[in-house]
Structure formats: C-alpha cells, structure tokens
Enzyme design. Structure first.
Site, PDB file in Angstrom:
ATOM      1  N   CYS A   2      -9.659 -20.835 -16.515  1.00 29.41           N
ATOM      2  CA  CYS A   2     -10.989 -20.582 -17.067  1.00 29.41           C
ATOM      3  C   CYS A   2     -11.771 -19.668 -16.125  1.00 29.41           C
ATOM      4  O   CYS A   2     -11.762 -19.835 -14.914  1.00 29.41           O
ATOM      5  CB  CYS A   2     -11.808 -21.836 -17.308  1.00 29.41           C
ATOM      6  N   ARG A  27      -7.793 -15.406 -16.051  1.00 33.01           N
ATOM      7  CA  ARG A  27      -7.847 -16.830 -15.721  1.00 33.01           C
ATOM      8  C   ARG A  27      -7.628 -17.731 -16.938  1.00 33.01           C
ATOM      9  O   ARG A  27      -7.505 -18.945 -16.811  1.00 33.01           O
ATOM     10  CB  ARG A  27      -9.199 -17.170 -15.095  1.00 33.01           C
ATOM     11  N   TRP A  75      -8.927 -21.466 -20.610  1.00 34.39           N
ATOM     12  CA  TRP A  75      -7.527 -21.907 -20.623  1.00 34.39           C
ATOM     13  C   TRP A  75      -7.597 -23.368 -21.037  1.00 34.39           C
ATOM     14  O   TRP A  75      -8.096 -24.215 -20.296  1.00 34.39           O
ATOM     15  CB  TRP A  75      -6.902 -21.755 -19.242  1.00 34.39           C
ATOM     16  N   ASN A 101     -15.128 -24.979 -15.678  1.00 31.99           N
ATOM     17  CA  ASN A 101     -13.732 -24.760 -15.284  1.00 31.99           C
ATOM     18  C   ASN A 101     -13.269 -26.016 -14.575  1.00 31.99           C
ATOM     19  O   ASN A 101     -13.959 -26.490 -13.671  1.00 31.99           O
ATOM     20  CB  ASN A 101     -13.671 -23.547 -14.336  1.00 31.99           C
ATOM     21  N   GLY A 102     -12.138 -26.575 -14.991  1.00 33.28           N
ATOM     22  CA  GLY A 102     -11.625 -27.777 -14.342  1.00 33.28           C
ATOM     23  C   GLY A 102     -11.377 -28.880 -15.355  1.00 33.28           C
ATOM     24  O   GLY A 102     -11.290 -28.617 -16.555  1.00 33.28           O
ATOM     25  N   GLU A 484      13.156 -15.853  -8.403  1.00 30.37           N
ATOM     26  CA  GLU A 484      11.937 -15.097  -8.730  1.00 30.37           C
ATOM     27  C   GLU A 484      12.205 -14.095  -9.862  1.00 30.37           C
ATOM     28  O   GLU A 484      11.368 -13.919 -10.750  1.00 30.37           O
ATOM     29  CB  GLU A 484      11.421 -14.391  -7.458  1.00 30.37           C
ATOM     30  N   LYS A 488      10.112 -14.234 -13.362  1.00 31.30           N
ATOM     31  CA  LYS A 488       9.355 -13.101 -13.904  1.00 31.30           C
ATOM     32  C   LYS A 488       9.725 -12.878 -15.366  1.00 31.30           C
ATOM     33  O   LYS A 488       8.869 -12.642 -16.214  1.00 31.30           O
ATOM     34  CB  LYS A 488       9.613 -11.808 -13.111  1.00 31.30           C
ATOM     35  N   GLU A 491       8.370 -15.662 -17.680  1.00 32.50           N
ATOM     36  CA  GLU A 491       6.922 -15.630 -17.838  1.00 32.50           C
ATOM     37  C   GLU A 491       6.442 -14.603 -18.836  1.00 32.50           C
ATOM     38  O   GLU A 491       5.539 -14.877 -19.609  1.00 32.50           O
ATOM     39  CB  GLU A 491       6.274 -15.228 -16.507  1.00 32.50           C
ATOM     40  N   HIS A 507      30.222 -24.714  -9.891  1.00 30.47           N
ATOM     41  CA  HIS A 507      30.081 -26.175  -9.993  1.00 30.47           C
ATOM     42  C   HIS A 507      29.439 -26.580 -11.318  1.00 30.47           C
ATOM     43  O   HIS A 507      28.942 -27.699 -11.441  1.00 30.47           O
ATOM     44  CB  HIS A 507      29.281 -26.704  -8.803  1.00 30.47           C
ATOM     45  N   LYS A 609      -3.876 -17.217 -14.502  1.00 24.60           N
ATOM     46  CA  LYS A 609      -3.601 -16.743 -13.147  1.00 24.60           C
ATOM     47  C   LYS A 609      -3.846 -17.814 -12.093  1.00 24.60           C
ATOM     48  O   LYS A 609      -3.081 -17.970 -11.164  1.00 24.60           O
ATOM     49  CB  LYS A 609      -4.494 -15.533 -12.879  1.00 24.60           C
TER      50      LYS A 609
HETATM   51  C1  F6R Z   1       4.258 -16.536 -11.188  1.00 29.14           C
HETATM   52  C2  F6R Z   1       2.988 -16.972 -10.662  1.00 29.14           C
HETATM   53  C3  F6R Z   1       2.807 -18.420 -10.380  1.00 29.14           C
HETATM   54  C4  F6R Z   1       2.017 -18.589  -9.070  1.00 29.14           C
HETATM   55  C5  F6R Z   1       1.679 -20.061  -8.841  1.00 29.14           C
HETATM   56  C6  F6R Z   1       0.937 -20.270  -7.545  1.00 29.14           C
HETATM   57  O1  F6R Z   1       4.268 -15.159 -11.415  1.00 29.14           O
HETATM   58  O2  F6R Z   1       2.097 -16.195 -10.464  1.00 29.14           O
HETATM   59  O3  F6R Z   1       4.010 -19.099 -10.322  1.00 29.14           O
HETATM   60  O4  F6R Z   1       2.763 -18.075  -8.023  1.00 29.14           O
HETATM   61  O5  F6R Z   1       0.901 -20.540  -9.905  1.00 29.14           O
HETATM   62  O6  F6R Z   1      -0.259 -19.556  -7.526  1.00 29.14           O
HETATM   63  P1  F6R Z   1      -1.029 -19.292  -6.187  1.00 29.14           P
HETATM   64  O7  F6R Z   1      -0.202 -18.411  -5.346  1.00 29.14           O
HETATM   65  O8  F6R Z   1      -2.317 -18.637  -6.598  1.00 29.14           O
HETATM   66  O9  F6R Z   1      -1.251 -20.629  -5.536  1.00 29.14           O
END
Ligand code: F6R
Length: 614
Positions: A2, A27, A75, A101-102, A484, A488, A491, A507, A609
């Site tokens: 949010c 956000r 969100w 937010n929260g 990773e 990516k 996501e 395995h 984010k």
């Molecule tokens: C993936 C991504 C998330 C963040 C995770 C932690 O692309 O962005 O997996 O890495 O939510 O976020 P931070 O680093 O802000 O604590």
C-alpha cells in the site's frame, strides 16, 4: 504494501496526490483512491484496479478544487480488491477520511464494539475500524491529532494511518507503527507519504517518523508526538537523489532500466570504502571491533531475492572469515527458536528496509542480545533504524517490483562486510583484502560487458515464448543464482520455473526432464577444476535426456561449449564474484519474456514491492 500520499499547501491536491500515487503504485495496485477537503466537506473518488482506472474516472468527473487531501494505492489484505474496499475510508458521518498501510490485528473486536453502538460498516476492511473510531472521537469534540493518538492506543498490529477532518481544513494527521511514513518539507507546503519518491518532485527535504509517533502537518510546519502526546524528536534529512532517478528515462519498464543501472549501482556501493592507508572502512558500522572479534556465528536473515543474496554471501563470508554462517528465511527465523547468543552476529538484508518478516526477525535477535547489522538500500527506513549498524547499498530507488540492482548491490555490500570482518579478525592479510577489492572494483566494467551483449538473450526469449516450464541449475555460488533466475521468471512471466543445485538433480528432479525442456546452467569459472567439471557433467546428464541447454559459462570455456545448445559467454571473474555477472542474463531473460507475453513487468499480479505485513 500500500502506498500513501497526503498533501497540504497551495497546489491542486488532486494533481499532487495523483502524481505521488503514480510513484507509489509499485507498493500495491489492487485499487486506488483519493479524498480532498472542500468547503462543503470531503470529496472522495476510488476505484478498483490500477491507478489508471481512477485517473479515467477523475477525468470524467474531477473532484472540486482543493489544496488539502490524501490518497492511497492498495495491496489487498482484508477484503477483496473492490471499489468498496478501496481507501480512503470515511467515518459514519462522512467527516473523517483515512488511508492505511498495514494490518490492524484486533480489527474484529473493534468492529464488533462499533457495530454494537449502531455503526454500519461500508467495507470489509480492517482500515474502516480506524476511520470509524476516529470519527467517533471527532464527533465527541476531539481535535484530529488527539483523536489519532487515542485511536492508535487501541490498535494492535502494523499501521501507517493518514487522516483528514472535513471540519479542520489545512491540516493532516498521520501516525505510524511498524509501517513506513515520511514527511516532505516544502516551502509553504507539506507532504506525507510511504516513500520519498511521492514528493521528490517538490522537495528533497524529509523527516523520518519514529515508531509509535503521530505527526500533525500544516502548510507551514509539522509537530511530532508520541502516541501518548509527549513531544518527540524529529530526524530531518536531505534526499540525495532526484526525480530523474525515480523515472523511467526512456526505458519501457523500470525493471529494464534497473537492470542496466547495475554497473553504476555496484560502483556506487563500492565507493568511498577505503581510508588513506588502503584499509577497508565501513562508516555505518557502529559495533566495536572487539565485539566483532568475539563473534562466533553469523546468521543472515532476509526474504526472497535478498535471501538469495544472503545465500551467495555465505560462501564468501565463511571462506574469508572462517566463522560459521547460516542463512535463514526471515519469516521462519523466530518461529524455530534459533540459537542466538550475544556473540552471534545477525545480518539482515532488505532493499526496502520495511519488510515486516525481516523486521520481526531483527527484534527477535535483539531480544536475545545479538548484534544486528542491516544491509539496506533505503535511507532512514525502519530496518536500519532498528539495527545496531547499517551498510547502505547505493543502488538508488528500485521501483520495478522484481528486484535486480537490489540483488547485485546486496551481494557487494555483504562482500564488503565479509572483507571487513576478515580484516578486523585477521583471517586475511591486508594485501589479500586489497586484491579482492581490486577485483570487485572491476566488476562494474564486467557487468557492462554482459549488458553490451544482451541482444542474444532477447533472441532467446523470442525462441522460448511458448514454453510453460523452465529449470535453472548451478553449484556453489551458482546455485543461488539459479534460484534467483527461476524466481525472476515466476514473478513476472508466471511460468513454472525452478532452481536446483546441479548435483541434486539426479536425486529426484531429473524426472522432470523431457524432450525440449529448457535448462539454464550456470557454469563456474574454470579455475575451480572440480567444481567446473562437475557442472559440465551435469549438463551432459540433462542433455542426454533431451533437455535444451542454455549454458552460462566464461569466455573461452571450450569444455562447456560442446554441450550448450545456446552458449551465453560471461567475462572472466573470480568464482565468488561470478553471481554479479551471471545473474544479469537471467534477469534480462525474465524481463524480455514477460514483455513478449504481454505482462506488466513492473507490476506483476498479486505482488507488491514493499511487503510490510507478516
Ligand atoms: C523479488 C523480490 C522480493 C524481495 C523480498 C524482500 O524480485 O523483490 O523477493 O526481495 O520481498 O524485499 P526487501 O529486500 O525489500 O526486504
């Protein structure tokens, strides 16, 4: 999660707030809404879906002119993403409006209490209890700031609340607990927001709010108190990046821009870390060297991409310091009763500095008297504030929801920490540390080399448009890179993708391999003979079963070449630094494929984010 914006000043509140929400949309983008204060009361507009829906609605029916209001991009947690659940939420008399937010954890009992008094709720959200409680206080004669303090005293959980009262023009009241809030200080105008990007266009002077504080904002100033009304100190700071850093600069996606920014971001993260004698200095480390020498265990705690950066760091930190290093997913950490003592060093990694799971892990670690060092990209965020020390990554704002430059700069910051510990503890000689730093300083140029040849990866994405499933393999530091790469892709492309340690495949997961399945393999540099050769054997194993191999190997690796259906050549770097170059083609591949599939790369479905709820 949010995004929140509030404005009071001479400009059009609608314009400032919508502009701010555009930059807060990363956000959350389940709905957006705005409330402005006018002479005849509150005017509210809100719409499910992305901000664009609200903007279209406002174009058809603009709000009355006002220079005072609040806005929100959501969100969803409590209640689906509908118009009715969109913020702002108003009190029953329509006098007070709130954005949040929260998560208000005790909302059910508060709602029952209000309903017993006859209050009829208009939404399914937890937020509306705050709106109704504030409305009840205001109707009872309390000034908005007093009402906010009283209400915050009754709420449990995490919240940033921003409220306006139709009967008090020119005033915004905001509060925070466990969720972010910053005040932007302009000339004759003031802003409140989840993040400085919302108002960077107007001012670079900001004030961070502490835990459990309330701020009352008018065009000419602000006053901060605790929830119980005592004046609280404020922490003004200057924002050292500008609007252009928060805009796309000609790229189609923030993610793509941020991928290309990595050489600069890594160079900036390395900047200014040596003193005149060539010793590594980390200014933000406020922990005694003697204490660092006593450390007998390191625990890295983080989520998602930051967790994978931690997995990479473990190899280097253990190798350089000979201190055992564990890496934990933050949301699991405190629930397994980890063995943490005063000689444990907890390192948390968080791009946003607001991730609730990581924050709770920090609190748990500090309760056990461990020292906590945060690696963070956001100045003044809650995580660095609640840690004993911080190493900032200087990546600039990361707006694309899928982290890219966050990952590479986090690895670099962890390496700096590892080398610093090695220096303090004497496990590496000074010249060895300087040699490693010299190698690190060459990384930005090597990253640029990868980016210069990235067209090959765009071509690969076109070839794989019809795929539903892809695998990623790596060993040693290549394993977290594989994880990773798969993350990516999940996501932003919504494809089935998994990363495995290359040796683990046989395995079980090798059963997934069938004719034409694309498998990306990160091959270590050739210096580590055994490691390199083992991965080359693993490529042969999957190829023999019909996999289509995309091999990332260093230039001149003639042993890997024959088994690569597609070969992506990487510049030569030391093994421990290879993730910094190897991850780039994987990031770019995901971005390109998602674009071809027509997905919104910067705002993937269901994600946000900054994850400020546990
Ligand atoms: C993936 C991504 C998330 C963040 C995770 C932690 O692309 O962005 O997996 O890495 O939510 O976020 P931070 O680093 O802000 O604590």
């Amino acid at each position: 999660m949010c995004g929140i914006v509030g404005y009071v000043g001479p400009r059009s509140a609608q314009d400032v707030i919508i502009g701010g929400l555009r930059r807060m949309e990363y956000r959350g983008y389940d709905s957006a809404g705005i409330a402005v204060v006018t002479d005849s009361g509150l005017a509210v507009a809100k719409k499910a879906g992305k901000l664009a829906n609200l903007i279209t609605e406002l174009a058809d029916s603009p709000l009355p002119p006002s220079s005072h209001g609040i806005g929100h991009t959501r969100w969803a947690t409590h209640g689906g993403p509908t118009d009715g659940n969109a913020h702002p939420h108003a009190s029953y008399s329509g006098r007070v409006a709130v954005v949040h937010n929260g998560i208000i954890e005790n909302f059910a009992s508060l709602r029952a209490e209000l309903e017993a008094e006859g209050v009829v709720f208009a939404s399914e959200t937890d937020t509306e209890v705050a709106a109704q409680l504030l409305g009840r206080e205001a109707e009872g004669g309390a000034a908005l700031a007093d009402a906010m303090r009283t209400v915050c005293g009754r709420l449990e959980g995490a919240f940033t609340l921003v409220a306006v009262d139709a009967r008090t023009p020119g005033r915004i009241v905001a509060a925070r607990r466990n969720s972010p809030l910053v005040v932007g200080v302009g000339e004759g105008e003031m802003f409140v927001a989840s993040d400085v990007a919302a108002f960077i266009e107007y001012t670079r002077e900001a004030v961070e709010l502490g835990q459990d504080q309330v701020v009352e904002v008018t065009p000419d100033g602000y006053a901060v108190t605790t929830f119980t009304g005592e004046p609280a100190p404020s922490h003004p700071y200057h924002i050292d990046w500008d609007l252009s850093a928060a805009e796309k600069g000609g790229y189609d996606w923030f993610m793509r821009k941020e991928i290309f920014e990595q050489p600069r971001a890594v160079a900036d993260t390395l900047l200014g870390r040596l003193d005149a004698e060539g010793n590594l200095v980390l200014d933000e480390i406020r922990i005694d060297d003697a204490e660092l020498r006593r450390v007998d265990k390191i625990v890295i705690v983080a989520c998602g991409t930051a967790f994978y950066a931690g997995l990479v760091a473990k190899y280097a930190i253990e190798h350089w310091t000979r201190v055992p290093c564990e890496v934990e997913i933050a949301s699991e950490f405190r629930y397994r009763d980890p063995i943490i003592t005063p000689t444990t060093l907890v390192v948390t990694i968080s791009q946003s500095g607001e991730t609730a799971d990581t924050l709770m892990a920090i609190r748990h670690a500090r309760e056990q008297n461990a020292k906590v060092i945060a690696i963070c990209n956001t100045n003044g965020a809650t995580i660095p504030r609640e840690s004993d020390a911080v190493i900032y990554t200087h990546a600039g704002p990361e707006i694309g929801v899928a982290s890219t430059k966050g990952f590479t700069t986090q690895i670099v910051a962890c390496y700096l920490l590892g080398l610093y510990l090695a220096q303090v503890r004497g496990t590496k000689f000074g010249d060895e540390i300087r040699d490693l730093l010299d190698e690190l300083e060459q990384i930005p140029a090597k990253m640029q080399q990868v980016l210069d040849g990235i067209d090959q990866v765009a071509e690969l994405a076109r070839r794989f448009v019809g795929q539903r499933s892809l695998l990623f393999l790596g060993r040693h530091v290549g394993y977290p890179v594989a994880l990773e790469g798969a993350l990516k892709l999940k996501e932003i492309s919504y494809l089935h993708a998994e990363g495995f340690p290359a040796g683990e495949l046989k395995h079980g997961p090798i059963a997934l391999v069938e004719e034409g399945l694309p498998i990306f393999v990160v091959v270590p540099p050739q210096g580590r003979d055994q490691l390199h050769d083992k991965v080359v054997s693993n490529i042969q194993e999957v190829r023999a079963r019909g996999a289509l191999t995309v091999v990332l190997a260093e230039q001149g690796d003639e042993e890997a070449r024959p088994f690569a259906d597609v070969l992506i050549e990487l510049p030569h770097v030391p093994t421990l630094f290879q993730p910094l170059v190897a991850v780039i083609p994987l990031q770019f591949f995901a971005c390109e494929l998602a674009t071809l599939l027509g997905h919104d790369v910067d705002q993937p479905r269901n994600l946000a984010k900054s994850v400020t709820v546990e």
